[in-house]
Design a protein around this motif. Structure first.
Motif, PDB file in Angstrom:
ATOM      1  N   GLU A  21       0.826  -1.214   0.000  1.00  0.00           N
ATOM      2  CA  GLU A  21       0.000   0.000   0.000  1.00  0.00           C
ATOM      3  C   GLU A  21       0.861   1.265   0.000  1.00  0.00           C
ATOM      4  OE1 GLU A  21      -3.145   1.083  -0.448  1.00  0.00           O
ATOM      5  OE2 GLU A  21      -3.344  -1.005  -1.134  1.00  0.00           O
ATOM      6  N   ALA A  55      -7.754  -5.656 -14.975  1.00  0.00           N
ATOM      7  CA  ALA A  55      -8.842  -4.758 -14.599  1.00  0.00           C
ATOM      8  C   ALA A  55      -9.002  -3.705 -15.687  1.00  0.00           C
ATOM      9  CB  ALA A  55      -8.539  -4.081 -13.259  1.00  0.00           C
ATOM     10  N   ASP A 104      -9.782  -0.537 -15.075  1.00  0.00           N
ATOM     11  CA  ASP A 104      -9.234   0.705 -14.549  1.00  0.00           C
ATOM     12  C   ASP A 104      -7.726   0.563 -14.377  1.00  0.00           C
ATOM     13  OD1 ASP A 104      -9.427   3.297 -13.048  1.00  0.00           O
ATOM     14  OD2 ASP A 104      -8.600   2.004 -11.482  1.00  0.00           O
ATOM     15  N   TYR A 149      -5.575   2.135 -12.554  1.00  0.00           N
ATOM     16  CA  TYR A 149      -5.074   2.167 -11.183  1.00  0.00           C
ATOM     17  C   TYR A 149      -5.303   0.825 -10.504  1.00  0.00           C
ATOM     18  CZ  TYR A 149      -4.581   7.053 -12.099  1.00  0.00           C
ATOM     19  OH  TYR A 149      -4.197   8.227 -12.672  1.00  0.00           O
ATOM     20  N   GLN A 150      -6.468   0.277 -10.746  1.00  0.00           N
ATOM     21  CA  GLN A 150      -6.781  -1.030 -10.193  1.00  0.00           C
ATOM     22  C   GLN A 150      -5.827  -2.087 -10.769  1.00  0.00           C
ATOM     23  OE1 GLN A 150      -8.417  -1.600  -7.693  1.00  0.00           O
ATOM     24  NE2 GLN A 150      -8.484  -3.850  -7.749  1.00  0.00           N
ATOM     25  N   SER A 151      -5.593  -1.989 -12.079  1.00  0.00           N
ATOM     26  CA  SER A 151      -4.699  -2.929 -12.744  1.00  0.00           C
ATOM     27  C   SER A 151      -3.287  -2.825 -12.171  1.00  0.00           C
ATOM     28  CB  SER A 151      -4.692  -2.637 -14.248  1.00  0.00           C
ATOM     29  OG  SER A 151      -3.714  -3.413 -14.893  1.00  0.00           O
ATOM     30  N   ARG A 206      -2.407  -1.805  -9.219  1.00  0.00           N
ATOM     31  CA  ARG A 206      -2.400  -2.396  -7.867  1.00  0.00           C
ATOM     32  C   ARG A 206      -2.278  -3.917  -7.920  1.00  0.00           C
ATOM     33  NH1 ARG A 206      -4.163   0.894  -3.747  1.00  0.00           N
ATOM     34  NH2 ARG A 206      -4.597   2.998  -4.513  1.00  0.00           N
ATOM     35  N   LEU A 207      -3.080  -4.526  -8.782  1.00  0.00           N
ATOM     36  CA  LEU A 207      -3.062  -5.988  -8.875  1.00  0.00           C
ATOM     37  C   LEU A 207      -1.718  -6.486  -9.407  1.00  0.00           C
ATOM     38  CD1 LEU A 207      -6.654  -6.487 -10.320  1.00  0.00           C
ATOM     39  CD2 LEU A 207      -5.876  -7.114  -8.024  1.00  0.00           C
TER      40      LEU A 207
END
Lengths: 228, 228
Positions: A140, A165, A167, A169-171, A173-174
């Motif tokens: 994080e 993902a 998005d 940002y989501q991608s 993160r993953l």
């Protein structure tokens, strides 16, 4: 591959970690420290070969790269730097500092679904570093450092090619989460020296310097004579 | 013959769907390789077969960049091998596999073996190169046009062209003049091909004959293969 030469006079120090882990700041501080103290030091960074860079840039811009060609083109870039920078300078007895090394490829390419054994065999020509620092920061924190400071993410950087993902940002993160897991699972095998990166740069740097001073016979890497 | 990869292959490819045929023509510059590929293509298309042509340094991704990198003569053997592998992988994923899926006959004007032979002559580790190309599909047939190096040089000069720096192995040895280097280097490449012959099931075709005679032999062999 023929076992890469481990007995060269130089020493190789690599830093690894997620974007936002502070590793580039630390290797820069190491470089400045060694330079100012009069040591023979050489710095090289990931994805910077002049011969290969234009191809990589085009591939990324036009989104031509698959996981396989992404892996191969980065290995080509690394090979050019290895053959022309890293190996000659190690042979000449320098301390070579690498901002990201083969483990970056191992982590990223495995996260893209490439066969782990294949990736490792591609890099079979490269020797392992004498010291590998792994800058370990909670996922994080790394994500926040990147996403706060640089809101525009690049396609491959965000792992958008994997369709994790919609998005970006989501991608991101993953994708970073996967890379982080890969790093953790490699850490014991390759003797990563874990540096807790949830601290201020100067505190971390004290620890980094201490490890280097203990593990490398620095006086052997001093320039014999200074330029007048 | 059921379709397979040399090794683990590429992730996510259903081999059963690759209905076409993959035919490889190997041989040195001046062996008539390109002429025969073109003649075979004409013949196949006249017979109603859909074809696709691939070859070295023809990928969208890196062909121009690899060519540019070769102009400078600073390309190391490991880097060059990986650069070619990138070029190959891009064509494998974007041309060869889609064409085979559509039932085309893919004619490869050189495949992975030239790169293997070159790497061997440059003393790179055989196992390293073989693993790199474990992503390659096993072709339905490989024809190696065998021509003595002196004849190759004669053909090149006759066309008003000069000897190529890399094809003369100038990066491998610089002891003699370019012509004698070319002969020695091509001799080494030729023995590598002969060594690979059994391992990879090459059909060695005597290329030191008139184009018509060679073409007829290739035609006959391919007719058997395709059942036409």
């Amino acid at each position: 591959m023929n076992p890469p030469p481990q007995d060269l006079p130089g020493r190789l120090i690599a830093v690894e970690g997620l974007d936002g882990s502070g590793k580039s700041t630390q290797i820069y501080l190491v470089k400045r420290w060694l330079e100012l103290e009069g040591y023979k030091v050489f710095f090289t960074e990931w994805n910077s070969s002049l011969l290969v860079r234009s191809a990589t840039r085009k591939g990324k811009k036009r989104q031509l790269l698959t996981p396989t060609t992404f892996a191969l083109i980065h290995c080509t870039d690394f090979a050019d730097r290895y053959e022309r920078e890293i190996l000659p300078l190690l042979s000449a007895g320098h301390v070579v500092l690498a901002d990201r090394y083969i483990y970056t490829a191992f982590a990223r390419d495995a996260s893209r679904g490439c066969d782990r054994e294949w990736i490792r065999s591609l890099y079979g020509y490269a020797r392992h570093p004498d010291l590998t620092f792994f800058f370990d920061v909670p996922l994080e924190t790394a994500l926040n450092r990147i996403l706060d400071g640089r809101p525009r993410l690049k396609y491959y950087e965000a792992g958008m090619d994997l369709g994790l993902a919609q998005d970006e940002y989501q991608s991101f993160r993953l994708f970073q989460g996967r890379i982080y897991q890969e790093y953790l699972s490699m850490a014991p095998e390759f003797n990563f020296i874990r540096i807790d990166s949830d601290r201020s740069p100067e505190v971390m740097h004290r620890e980094v310097r201490q490890v280097i001073s203990q593990r490398i016979d620095l006086p052997a890497y001093r320039w014999r004579s200074r330029n007048p | 013959m059921s379709r397979r990869f040399y090794g683990r292959g590429l992730p996510g490819v259903d081999l059963a769907l690759l209905r076409g045929k993959l035919i490889v023509i190997e041989g040195a510059d001046g062996s008539g390789r390109t002429t025969h590929t073109a003649m075979l293509r004409d013949w196949m298309e006249r017979s109603g077969y859909a074809t696709e042509e691939v070859g070295l340094k023809r990928s969208n991704l890196v062909a121009a960049e690899l060519d540019r990198a070769q102009q400078g003569n600073t390309l190391g053997p490991i880097t060059q091998t990986l650069f070619y592998a990138t070029d190959f992988a891009d064509q494998l994923e974007n041309k060869i596999i889609p064409a085979l899926r559509s039932g085309f006959i893919v004619l490869a004007d050189r495949y992975i073996y030239t790169m293997m032979a070159r790497a061997m002559v440059r003393k790179l580790d055989q196992d390293w190169v073989r693993k790199m190309y474990s992503i390659a599909l096993v072709p339905d047939a490989v024809f190696y046009l065998d021509v003595p190096p002196k004849v190759l040089a004669g053909r090149i000069f006759r066309k008003g062209r000069l000897l190529d720096y890399w094809e003369s192995g100038m990066d491998v040895r610089r002891t003699g003049d370019m012509y004698s280097n070319f002969i020695k280097y091509q001799d080494q490449v030729r023995s590598e091909f002969r060594r690979m012959r059994n391992q990879y099931g090459f059909d060695v075709v005597n290329g030191n004959r008139s184009p018509r005679v060679v073409h007829r032999e290739l035609q006959g062999k391919i007719q058997n293969l395709l059942g036409i």
